[in-house]
Write a protein that holds these residues in place. Structure first.
Motif, PDB file in Angstrom:
ATOM      1  N   LEU A   2       0.839  -1.203  -0.159  1.00 25.62           N
ATOM      2  CA  LEU A   2      -0.603  -0.058  -0.011  1.00 25.62           C
ATOM      3  C   LEU A   2       1.065   1.583   0.235  1.00 25.62           C
ATOM      4  O   LEU A   2       1.809   1.037   0.200  1.00 25.62           O
ATOM      5  N   HIS A   3      -0.039   2.913  -0.519  1.00 24.50           N
ATOM      6  CA  HIS A   3       1.324   3.612  -0.934  1.00 24.50           C
ATOM      7  C   HIS A   3      -0.188   4.939  -0.090  1.00 24.50           C
ATOM      8  O   HIS A   3      -1.486   4.420  -1.186  1.00 24.50           O
ATOM      9  N   VAL A   4       0.297   5.621   0.138  1.00 21.44           N
ATOM     10  CA  VAL A   4      -0.911   5.980   0.424  1.00 21.44           C
ATOM     11  C   VAL A   4       0.139   8.344   0.243  1.00 21.44           C
ATOM     12  O   VAL A   4       1.651   7.933   0.126  1.00 21.44           O
ATOM     13  N   CYS A  42      -5.477   7.984  -3.720  1.00 24.04           N
ATOM     14  CA  CYS A  42      -4.583   7.804  -2.603  1.00 24.04           C
ATOM     15  C   CYS A  42      -4.304   8.697  -1.316  1.00 24.04           C
ATOM     16  O   CYS A  42      -3.037   8.510  -1.202  1.00 24.04           O
ATOM     17  N   GLU A  44      -6.322   7.530   1.403  1.00 22.70           N
ATOM     18  CA  GLU A  44      -6.554   6.846   1.864  1.00 22.70           C
ATOM     19  C   GLU A  44      -5.040   5.482   1.057  1.00 22.70           C
ATOM     20  O   GLU A  44      -4.759   5.635   0.359  1.00 22.70           O
ATOM     21  N   PRO A  45      -4.395   4.218   2.551  1.00 21.79           N
ATOM     22  CA  PRO A  45      -3.492   4.210   1.495  1.00 21.79           C
ATOM     23  C   PRO A  45      -3.811   2.629   1.061  1.00 21.79           C
ATOM     24  O   PRO A  45      -4.849   2.834   0.950  1.00 21.79           O
ATOM     25  N   ARG A  46      -3.586   2.910  -0.741  1.00 20.96           N
ATOM     26  CA  ARG A  46      -4.077   1.968  -1.514  1.00 20.96           C
ATOM     27  C   ARG A  46      -3.516   0.950  -3.011  1.00 20.96           C
ATOM     28  O   ARG A  46      -2.137   1.757  -2.431  1.00 20.96           O
ATOM     29  N   SER A  47      -3.762   0.101  -2.921  1.00 21.02           N
ATOM     30  CA  SER A  47      -2.245  -0.603  -3.755  1.00 21.02           C
ATOM     31  C   SER A  47      -2.961   0.133  -5.197  1.00 21.02           C
ATOM     32  O   SER A  47      -3.204   0.538  -6.003  1.00 21.02           O
ATOM     33  N   GLU A  50      -5.564  -1.488  -7.001  1.00 23.81           N
ATOM     34  CA  GLU A  50      -6.479  -0.955  -6.005  1.00 23.81           C
ATOM     35  C   GLU A  50      -7.036   0.553  -7.506  1.00 23.81           C
ATOM     36  O   GLU A  50      -8.117   0.899  -8.023  1.00 23.81           O
ATOM     37  N   ASP A 360      -1.016   4.366   9.377  1.00 23.12           N
ATOM     38  CA  ASP A 360      -0.721   5.645   8.489  1.00 23.12           C
ATOM     39  C   ASP A 360      -0.671   7.280   8.736  1.00 23.12           C
ATOM     40  O   ASP A 360      -0.579   8.399   8.103  1.00 23.12           O
TER      41      ASP A 360
END
Ligand code: SAM
Length: 381
Positions: A2-4, A42, A44-47, A50, A360
């Protein structure tokens, strides 16, 4: 994975491009305009998967680019610190805190009982300077008033206007990192958020104490007790969901779902408690532990719809500042943790609960609960 997006992302237009930059990570990138969709998604944390599912494969390339540029980061690398201090630079939040007479009076009494003439004092998170000024009035020789928000010059002016600027020395910075020119006799602090821990400052205070308190020195407050009780009926659940009812042909189900995963700061009437409150944890302040434990409730209601959570601040051995439904009202109110209405358990309800900083955003709190046949996770801030 995941990245935010980084917390303090600033966007501006540069010809046909977007210029994205972050002071906190010291990075900048020139981006094609569609990158704004990725940055918005992003929050919110997203892959990557997603992003592909929601925005399409071409934008996943921009996701990769933003990760490479350091503007999308793993959730544990993001620090919402800039936004946090920005919040405390506003006047409204201090209006609520200074207007909270129960809070101000309790701290004033604790400070005048603890601070003796000639002492050196540190006010960790001074805000308007209130606690530092009270310590100066109690006779402190010097009060170091530390804060990292832009409000600090106003605290200086208040000290000058009160004739206490010779004693109160404001210092801009993070009190977790401050090293004073001398160790102090007393550290005072009020850095409590919702359910006490949502400001995430407990580890900062533990570091501050380790670096700056004399052996045998005192911390005000000396403890916090976390309290919790189930809420009876379904009124508070319905009221919490009501703003997000479908209307005008629009379906707000996703917002209702999001609202059920958030703690809501509100007044919970004492007679809405379905069982007497239980103590989840007693923290010896400044403890840096993430509290967890089991609580058990003997029900007096037929139906319940969540939990009320609050805290009592133990200012010294004799003085307690309560923030529960039975205490005089404070600006903290209580936190309602919603659960879809359900019949009361037969016999006692045993709940396991864990409180931890959000992955996060360490200035938010995650509350994780489980009980026989159910469980929930709420974000509190
Ligand atoms: C809840 S306010 C209280 C302000 C003031 N002490 C009072 O009682 O009215 C907390 C203050 O602590 C500051 N603060 C929180 N964590 C901090 C940290 N690690 N370093 C510096 N200041 C911090 C915030 O900027 C904010 O002004």
């Amino acid at each position: 994975v995941l990245h935010v997006r980084v917390a303090d992302l600033a966007l501006s237009f540069e010809g046909p491009f977007l210029l994205a930059r972050s002071q906190s990570v010291g990075k900048a990138a020139r981006l094609p305009p569609p990158a704004v969709a990725v940055l918005s998604f992003c929050a919110e944390p997203r892959s990557r998967a997603e992003v592909v599912a929601q925005l399409g494969t071409p934008l996943a390339g921009l996701y990769d680019g933003l990760v490479e540029a350091g503007l999308l980061v793993p959730p544990d690398k993001v620090r919402h610190t800039a936004a946090f201090f920005h919040n405390f630079a506003g006047i409204e939040i201090h209006r609520r805190m200074l207007g909270d007479t129960a809070r101000v009076a309790a701290y004033a009494r604790a400070i005048s009982a603890t601070v003796k003439p000639g002492m050196a004092v540190l006010d960790a998170g001074t805000g308007t300077g209130l606690l530092a000024l009270l310590a100066a009035r109690a006779g402190a020789r010097v009060v170091y008033a530390v804060d990292n928000s832009d409000l600090l010059p106003l605290a200086d002016e208040v000290a000058r206007a009160s004739g206490l600027d010779g004693v109160v020395k404001t210092l801009r910075g993070d009190f977790a990192q401050v090293r004073l020119p001398e160790p102090v006799d007393v550290i005072i602090t009020e850095t409590f958020g919702a359910f006490a821990l949502a400001e995430g400052s407990v580890p900062d205070l533990a570091a501050c104490v380790a670096h700056n308190l004399k052996p045998g020195g005192k911390v005000v407050p000396n403890g916090v007790v976390l309290r919790i009780a189930p809420v009876e009926g379904r009124d508070l659940w319905q009221e919490t969901q009501a703003a997000f009812e479908d209307r005008l042909g629009l379906l707000f189900g996703p917002l209702r779902q999001a609202a059920s995963a958030r703690g809501r700061v509100t007044d919970v009437p004492a007679d809405a408690l379905a069982a007497p409150p239980a103590t989840l944890a007693r923290l010896q302040y400044p403890s840096a532990d993430a509290p967890s434990g089991q609580v058990e409730f003997a029900f007096q209601a037929q139906e319940w719809c969540g939990f009320a959570a609050w805290f009592d601040v133990l200012l010294d051995d004799e003085l307690m500042l309560g923030t529960g439904p039975d205490a005089p009202p404070t600006h903290w109110r209580q936190v309602f943790l919603p659960v879809p209405p359900q019949p009361a358990p037969s016999g006692a309800l045993r709940v396991s609960m864990r409180l931890e900083p959000s992955a996060d955003d360490r200035r938010s709190l995650d509350v994780i609960a489980s009980w026989p046949g159910g469980g929930a996770r709420w974000r509190v801030r």
